[in-house]
Design an enzyme around this catalytic site. Structure first.
Site, PDB file in Angstrom:
ATOM      1  N   TYR A  50       0.855  -1.178   0.000  1.00  0.00           N
ATOM      2  CA  TYR A  50       0.000   0.000   0.000  1.00  0.00           C
ATOM      3  C   TYR A  50       0.894   1.231   0.000  1.00  0.00           C
ATOM      4  O   TYR A  50       2.051   1.192   0.427  1.00  0.00           O
ATOM      5  CB  TYR A  50      -0.998   0.034   1.160  1.00  0.00           C
ATOM      6  CG  TYR A  50      -0.460  -0.031   2.574  1.00  0.00           C
ATOM      7  CD1 TYR A  50       0.594   0.759   3.033  1.00  0.00           C
ATOM      8  CD2 TYR A  50      -1.063  -0.889   3.501  1.00  0.00           C
ATOM      9  CE1 TYR A  50       1.050   0.703   4.324  1.00  0.00           C
ATOM     10  CE2 TYR A  50      -0.606  -0.965   4.809  1.00  0.00           C
ATOM     11  CZ  TYR A  50       0.443  -0.149   5.212  1.00  0.00           C
ATOM     12  OH  TYR A  50       0.894  -0.217   6.508  1.00  0.00           O
ATOM     13  N   GLU A 118       1.861  -1.196  -6.154  1.00  0.00           N
ATOM     14  CA  GLU A 118       1.479  -0.282  -5.080  1.00  0.00           C
ATOM     15  C   GLU A 118      -0.006   0.052  -5.235  1.00  0.00           C
ATOM     16  O   GLU A 118      -0.450   0.475  -6.304  1.00  0.00           O
ATOM     17  CB  GLU A 118       2.299   1.009  -5.140  1.00  0.00           C
ATOM     18  CG  GLU A 118       3.737   0.858  -4.692  1.00  0.00           C
ATOM     19  CD  GLU A 118       3.911   0.950  -3.178  1.00  0.00           C
ATOM     20  OE1 GLU A 118       2.877   1.051  -2.467  1.00  0.00           O
ATOM     21  OE2 GLU A 118       5.064   0.924  -2.724  1.00  0.00           O
ATOM     22  N   HIS A 165       4.429  -7.199   1.042  1.00  0.00           N
ATOM     23  CA  HIS A 165       5.694  -6.588   1.432  1.00  0.00           C
ATOM     24  C   HIS A 165       6.045  -7.007   2.861  1.00  0.00           C
ATOM     25  O   HIS A 165       7.206  -7.242   3.183  1.00  0.00           O
ATOM     26  CB  HIS A 165       5.577  -5.065   1.326  1.00  0.00           C
ATOM     27  CG  HIS A 165       6.891  -4.356   1.312  1.00  0.00           C
ATOM     28  ND1 HIS A 165       6.998  -2.983   1.351  1.00  0.00           N
ATOM     29  CD2 HIS A 165       8.172  -4.818   1.274  1.00  0.00           C
ATOM     30  CE1 HIS A 165       8.277  -2.636   1.330  1.00  0.00           C
ATOM     31  NE2 HIS A 165       9.004  -3.727   1.281  1.00  0.00           N
TER      32      HIS A 165
END
Length: 275
Positions: A50, A118, A165
């Site tokens: 994010y 992202e 991530h």
């Protein structure tokens, strides 16, 4: 292009003397008619993030000097010809700086072997009542699914290599957070998810919140792909790894406790993907 090179290329076309498998690069000609068998793609992992900011700020950061990523999925993607529009900032053939110091399944420096996505999302929201997480709107989830499905299909990325991530850098990162729709992606054929009956089988009647053997749980998480010790010491590093796993596979409780349900989920995943 130099005049001589241009003339040579024109002669090739006119007299059909040059093979279509030959590429004239000016100083030499590359014959591409023979191929090696031992080759694979640079892309072996798909990493979800994010942005922890709005769209404008995220694009400014990701086109600056410090970090980069292959794709950005807006919170509310615009629609063209019935399909969502996402930003591609880096060609897939090139390495983007999105993973940092990272490890998964023994591979380090994931930037060199992954595509990064992202997703515009502020992440954690701290209030006097406690921490909440910004949800991912349905239109954004639809775009994430379509983009990720295309990537994993083209590069044949296996489910256990579609990661957060926080999975590959649990000591540093929490993105894309517990609100990320991993189960929705799994239902669309993207990423991994444990089978409910297998979790129940491994739980074997235990209280889901009952303490689990820390060393045994760490060993399971290491086998699945996490970089973790297996010494059974339940310190802050161990808790962060367990919390990362829980955010991915049990987002209802990601306190990082080594409990029976987490152990059962890890065992079910190993049964399914590492038989």
């Amino acid at each position: 292009m130099r005049v001589g090179v241009a003339f040579a290329a024109l002669v090739c076309v006119l007299i059909s003397a040059c093979s279509s498998t030959e590429i004239n690069r000016g100083a030499y000609i590359a014959d591409t008619s023979i191929h090696s068998k031992r080759v694979d793609s640079r892309v072996r992992f798909l990493v979800m993030h994010y942005t922890q900011g709005d769209e404008a700020r995220s694009l400014a950061v990701l086109t600056g000097d410090d970090v980069s990523v292959h794709y950005v999925v807006p919170e509310s993607p615009r629609i063209e010809n019935g399909e969502p529009v996402v930003y591609q900032l880096v060609p897939e053939s090139e390495r983007a700086w999105h993973a940092g110091v990272s490890e998964w399944q023994g591979t380090t420096e994931l930037n060199a072997a992954s595509i990064g996505i992202e997703n515009v999302n502020v992440g954690p929201i701290d209030t006097p009542q406690g921490r909440t997480w910004q949800p991912y709107p349905p239109a954004q989830v639809d775009a994430i699914v379509k983009l990720a499905k295309d990537i994993v299909t083209r590069y044949n990325i296996p489910p256990i290599r579609v990661v957060a991530h926080s999975d590959i850098a649990p000591q540093r990162k929490t993105d894309p957070g517990p609100a990320f729709p991993w189960k929705t992606l799994y239902d669309a054929g993207i990423g991994a998810w444990p089978d409910t009956p297998a979790v129940a089988l491994h739980l074997a009647g235990r209280d889901p919140k009952a303490p689990a053997d820390v060393a045994a749980l760490e060993e399971k998480l290491q086998r699945y792909g996490y970089e973790t010790a297996t010494d059974g010491v339940f310190d802050d590093r161990a808790r962060r790894v367990i919390a990362a796993f829980q955010m991915h596979f049990r987002p209802s409780d990601y306190a990082g406790n080594a409990d029976a349900e987490t152990d059962a989920i890890a065992a079910a995943l190993l049964d399914k993907y590492f038989p």
